[in-house]
Design a protein around this motif. Structure first.
Motif, PDB file in Angstrom:
ATOM      1  N   GLU A   8     -46.723 -16.219  10.067  1.00 43.11           N
ATOM      2  CA  GLU A   8     -47.810 -15.411   9.267  1.00 43.11           C
ATOM      3  C   GLU A   8     -46.996 -14.683   8.316  1.00 43.11           C
ATOM      4  O   GLU A   8     -45.826 -14.082   8.362  1.00 43.11           O
ATOM      5  CB  GLU A   8     -48.359 -14.308  10.145  1.00 43.11           C
ATOM      6  CG  GLU A   8     -48.953 -13.224   9.488  1.00 43.11           C
ATOM      7  CD  GLU A   8     -50.324 -13.844   8.923  1.00 43.11           C
ATOM      8  OE1 GLU A   8     -50.442 -13.914   7.571  1.00 43.11           O
ATOM      9  OE2 GLU A   8     -51.399 -14.509   9.628  1.00 43.11           O
ATOM     10  N   ASP A   9     -47.421 -14.895   7.011  1.00 41.88           N
ATOM     11  CA  ASP A   9     -46.732 -14.492   5.818  1.00 41.88           C
ATOM     12  C   ASP A   9     -47.301 -13.007   5.128  1.00 41.88           C
ATOM     13  O   ASP A   9     -46.751 -12.097   4.794  1.00 41.88           O
ATOM     14  CB  ASP A   9     -46.761 -15.267   4.666  1.00 41.88           C
ATOM     15  CG  ASP A   9     -48.068 -15.546   4.145  1.00 41.88           C
ATOM     16  OD1 ASP A   9     -49.240 -15.467   4.924  1.00 41.88           O
ATOM     17  OD2 ASP A   9     -48.360 -15.868   2.852  1.00 41.88           O
ATOM     18  N   ASP A  10     -48.386 -12.527   6.082  1.00 43.70           N
ATOM     19  CA  ASP A  10     -48.785 -11.206   5.852  1.00 43.70           C
ATOM     20  C   ASP A  10     -48.215 -10.299   6.894  1.00 43.70           C
ATOM     21  O   ASP A  10     -48.358 -10.176   8.019  1.00 43.70           O
ATOM     22  CB  ASP A  10     -50.328 -11.165   6.132  1.00 43.70           C
ATOM     23  CG  ASP A  10     -51.006  -9.884   5.599  1.00 43.70           C
ATOM     24  OD1 ASP A  10     -50.496  -8.689   5.804  1.00 43.70           O
ATOM     25  OD2 ASP A  10     -52.159  -9.818   4.984  1.00 43.70           O
ATOM     26  N   ASN A  11     -47.393  -9.308   6.293  1.00 46.37           N
ATOM     27  CA  ASN A  11     -46.428  -8.625   7.221  1.00 46.37           C
ATOM     28  C   ASN A  11     -47.482  -7.644   8.394  1.00 46.37           C
ATOM     29  O   ASN A  11     -47.236  -7.494   9.589  1.00 46.37           O
ATOM     30  CB  ASN A  11     -45.540  -7.809   6.716  1.00 46.37           C
ATOM     31  CG  ASN A  11     -44.403  -7.025   7.485  1.00 46.37           C
ATOM     32  OD1 ASN A  11     -43.663  -7.759   8.253  1.00 46.37           O
ATOM     33  ND2 ASN A  11     -44.360  -5.687   7.274  1.00 46.37           N
ATOM     34  N   GLY A  34     -43.075 -20.970   5.667  1.00 43.41           N
ATOM     35  CA  GLY A  34     -43.467 -22.195   6.325  1.00 43.41           C
ATOM     36  C   GLY A  34     -42.221 -23.049   6.888  1.00 43.41           C
ATOM     37  O   GLY A  34     -42.317 -23.915   7.768  1.00 43.41           O
ATOM     38  N   ILE A  35     -41.399 -23.032   5.886  1.00 43.13           N
ATOM     39  CA  ILE A  35     -40.165 -23.977   6.266  1.00 43.13           C
ATOM     40  C   ILE A  35     -39.341 -23.426   7.618  1.00 43.13           C
ATOM     41  O   ILE A  35     -39.101 -24.219   8.588  1.00 43.13           O
ATOM     42  CB  ILE A  35     -39.145 -23.985   4.977  1.00 43.13           C
ATOM     43  CG1 ILE A  35     -39.718 -24.789   3.983  1.00 43.13           C
ATOM     44  CG2 ILE A  35     -37.857 -24.732   5.530  1.00 43.13           C
ATOM     45  CD1 ILE A  35     -38.853 -24.736   2.645  1.00 43.13           C
ATOM     46  N   LEU A  55     -49.482 -20.328   4.072  1.00 43.40           N
ATOM     47  CA  LEU A  55     -47.836 -20.232   4.196  1.00 43.40           C
ATOM     48  C   LEU A  55     -47.361 -20.574   2.933  1.00 43.40           C
ATOM     49  O   LEU A  55     -47.564 -21.676   2.156  1.00 43.40           O
ATOM     50  CB  LEU A  55     -47.429 -20.496   5.235  1.00 43.40           C
ATOM     51  CG  LEU A  55     -47.634 -20.155   6.662  1.00 43.40           C
ATOM     52  CD1 LEU A  55     -47.300 -20.998   7.974  1.00 43.40           C
ATOM     53  CD2 LEU A  55     -47.446 -18.712   7.096  1.00 43.40           C
ATOM     54  N   PRO A  56     -46.261 -19.931   2.591  1.00 42.40           N
ATOM     55  CA  PRO A  56     -45.347 -20.496   1.342  1.00 42.40           C
ATOM     56  C   PRO A  56     -44.638 -21.583   1.779  1.00 42.40           C
ATOM     57  O   PRO A  56     -44.289 -21.654   2.851  1.00 42.40           O
ATOM     58  CB  PRO A  56     -44.321 -19.205   1.172  1.00 42.40           C
ATOM     59  CG  PRO A  56     -44.532 -18.159   2.331  1.00 42.40           C
ATOM     60  CD  PRO A  56     -45.823 -18.556   2.880  1.00 42.40           C
ATOM     61  N   ASN A  57     -44.371 -22.616   0.800  1.00 33.98           N
ATOM     62  CA  ASN A  57     -43.442 -23.846   1.135  1.00 33.98           C
ATOM     63  C   ASN A  57     -44.353 -24.905   1.856  1.00 33.98           C
ATOM     64  O   ASN A  57     -44.336 -25.906   1.495  1.00 33.98           O
ATOM     65  CB  ASN A  57     -42.021 -23.316   1.506  1.00 33.98           C
ATOM     66  CG  ASN A  57     -41.466 -22.573   0.709  1.00 33.98           C
ATOM     67  OD1 ASN A  57     -41.335 -22.675  -0.569  1.00 33.98           O
ATOM     68  ND2 ASN A  57     -40.800 -21.433   1.361  1.00 33.98           N
ATOM     69  N   GLY A  60     -49.936 -24.251   7.211  1.00 35.33           N
ATOM     70  CA  GLY A  60     -50.142 -24.257   8.728  1.00 35.33           C
ATOM     71  C   GLY A  60     -50.641 -25.746   8.945  1.00 35.33           C
ATOM     72  O   GLY A  60     -50.201 -26.311  10.068  1.00 35.33           O
ATOM     73  N   TYR A  61     -51.436 -26.292   8.292  1.00 35.22           N
ATOM     74  CA  TYR A  61     -51.792 -27.566   8.473  1.00 35.22           C
ATOM     75  C   TYR A  61     -50.629 -28.615   8.723  1.00 35.22           C
ATOM     76  O   TYR A  61     -50.458 -29.396   9.555  1.00 35.22           O
ATOM     77  CB  TYR A  61     -52.742 -28.337   7.513  1.00 35.22           C
ATOM     78  CG  TYR A  61     -54.124 -27.414   7.290  1.00 35.22           C
ATOM     79  CD1 TYR A  61     -54.925 -27.501   8.310  1.00 35.22           C
ATOM     80  CD2 TYR A  61     -54.388 -26.943   6.056  1.00 35.22           C
ATOM     81  CE1 TYR A  61     -56.394 -26.852   8.018  1.00 35.22           C
ATOM     82  CE2 TYR A  61     -55.627 -26.408   5.919  1.00 35.22           C
ATOM     83  CZ  TYR A  61     -56.602 -26.080   7.033  1.00 35.22           C
ATOM     84  OH  TYR A  61     -57.706 -25.676   6.686  1.00 35.22           O
ATOM     85  N   GLU A  62     -49.635 -28.651   7.654  1.00 34.65           N
ATOM     86  CA  GLU A  62     -48.768 -29.366   7.801  1.00 34.65           C
ATOM     87  C   GLU A  62     -47.742 -29.323   8.981  1.00 34.65           C
ATOM     88  O   GLU A  62     -47.260 -30.113   9.489  1.00 34.65           O
ATOM     89  CB  GLU A  62     -47.867 -29.667   6.386  1.00 34.65           C
ATOM     90  CG  GLU A  62     -46.735 -30.277   6.355  1.00 34.65           C
ATOM     91  CD  GLU A  62     -47.104 -31.862   6.405  1.00 34.65           C
ATOM     92  OE1 GLU A  62     -46.386 -32.828   6.468  1.00 34.65           O
ATOM     93  OE2 GLU A  62     -48.401 -32.137   5.946  1.00 34.65           O
TER      94      GLU A  62
END
Length: 229
Positions: A8-11, A34-35, A55-57, A60-62
Motif C-alpha cells: 500500500e503506497d498510502d502511508n 510495486g517492485i 501502486l508506483p512502478n 496491483g493487477y500485475e
C-alpha cells in the motif's frame, strides 16, 4: 502468528491496516512500492497479502498476475475504484476477495480472518480423506486438492476449488448467490455477492466445453446455480 504483507503506497491507510491487524494478533510488514511489493509477495514468507491496486512502478493487477502462478495464498485486493469492471478484473487475475476504500477497520480484520480460515480449512480439512468425487467428466481428489476434467488435470485456485467442491458435493441442488458466498467466503455481512458470479464464470471456463452454454454449472434463473450431473 500469521504474517500479513501489506502492499500500500498510502502511508496513512497502511498504518491503519497494520495497527488493527496487529491488535488482532497478526504480524505485518508494509511495502509501498510495486517492485518491492512483488519481491516480497513472491518470497513465500506470508500467509495473506493485502494488495492495493494503484501502486508506483507495478500496479496491483500485475503483481497479482505474476505471483498467482507460484504462490497459493489468499490475496485481498484493496481498491479506491468503485467500478465493477475493476473488481471483476482483479478477481479474474486470481484475487480471492476485495475490499473497497474507505473501509472500516473491523471489516478489514473480519475479511482477513475469514479468508485465512477458509484457506486453512481447504488445505488441512481433508487431510484424513483420500476419496475421489466424480460428477460427469469432473473428478476431484479431495486429499490431493486436484481436479481432473476428462482425465486431464486442471489448476484451480483456492476459492475456485472450494466452490467447485461444494457444488459437486451437493450436485443437483440449487444455491443462491448469498448462500454460496456465506459457504465459500465464510461471511454474509460484509461481502459483495458479485464475487460469486465471477468465480462461477471462471469455473465454467475451466470445465465446460462451451462456457456460454454450460452443461454442468447451470444458472437457474431467479434461484441461483447448481451442478448438474
Amino acid at each position: 502468528m500469521k504474517k500479513i504483507l501489506i502492499i500500500e503506497d498510502d502511508n496513512s491507510i497502511a498504518e491503519i491496516e497494520r495497527d488493527f491487524l496487529e491488535i488482532s494478533g497478526f504480524e505485518t510488514f508494509i511495502v509501498a512500492d510495486g517492485i518491492e511489493g512483488l519481491k516480497h509477495a513472491s518470497s513465500g514468507e506470508y500467509d495473506l497479502i493485502l494488495l492495493d491496486l494503484m501502486l508506483p512502478n507495478i500496479d496491483g493487477y500485475e503483481i497479482c498476475k505474476r505471483i498467482r502462478g507460484t504462490i497459493d495464498i489468499p490475496i485481498i485486493m484493496v481498491t479506491a475504484r468503485i467500478e465493477d469492471i475493476d473488481k471483476i478484473r482483479g478477481l479474474g487475475l486470481g484475487a480471492d476477495d476485495y475490499i473497497s476504500k474507505p473501509f472500516s477497520p473491523t471489516e478489514l480484520v473480519a475479511r482477513v480472518k475469514a479468508n485465512l480460515a477458509q484457506y486453512e480449512r481447504l488445505t488441512t480439512g481433508n487431510s484424513e480423506k483420500n476419496e475421489e468425487l466424480k460428477a460427469g467428466n469432473v473428478t476431484i481428489n479431495s486429499k490431493a486438492h486436484r481436479v481432473y476434467v476428462d482425465g486431464e488435470e486442471i489448476e484451480f485456485k483456492n476459492k475456485e476449488y472450494e466452490l467447485l467442491l461444494f457444488l459437486v458435493t451437493n450436485a443437483d441442488i440449487v444455491f443462491n448467490k448469498e448462500i454460496l458466498y456465506e459457504k465459500i467466503w465464510g461471511m454474509d455481512a460484509y461481502g459483495d455477492i458479485k464475487t460469486v458470479a465471477v468465480h462461477i464464470n471462471r469455473l465454467r471456463d475451466k470445465i465446460e466445453k462451451d462456457p456460454s452454454n454450460p452443461v454442468h454449472i447451470q444458472t437457474v434463473w431467479g434461484a441461483g446455480y447448481r451442478f448438474k450431473v
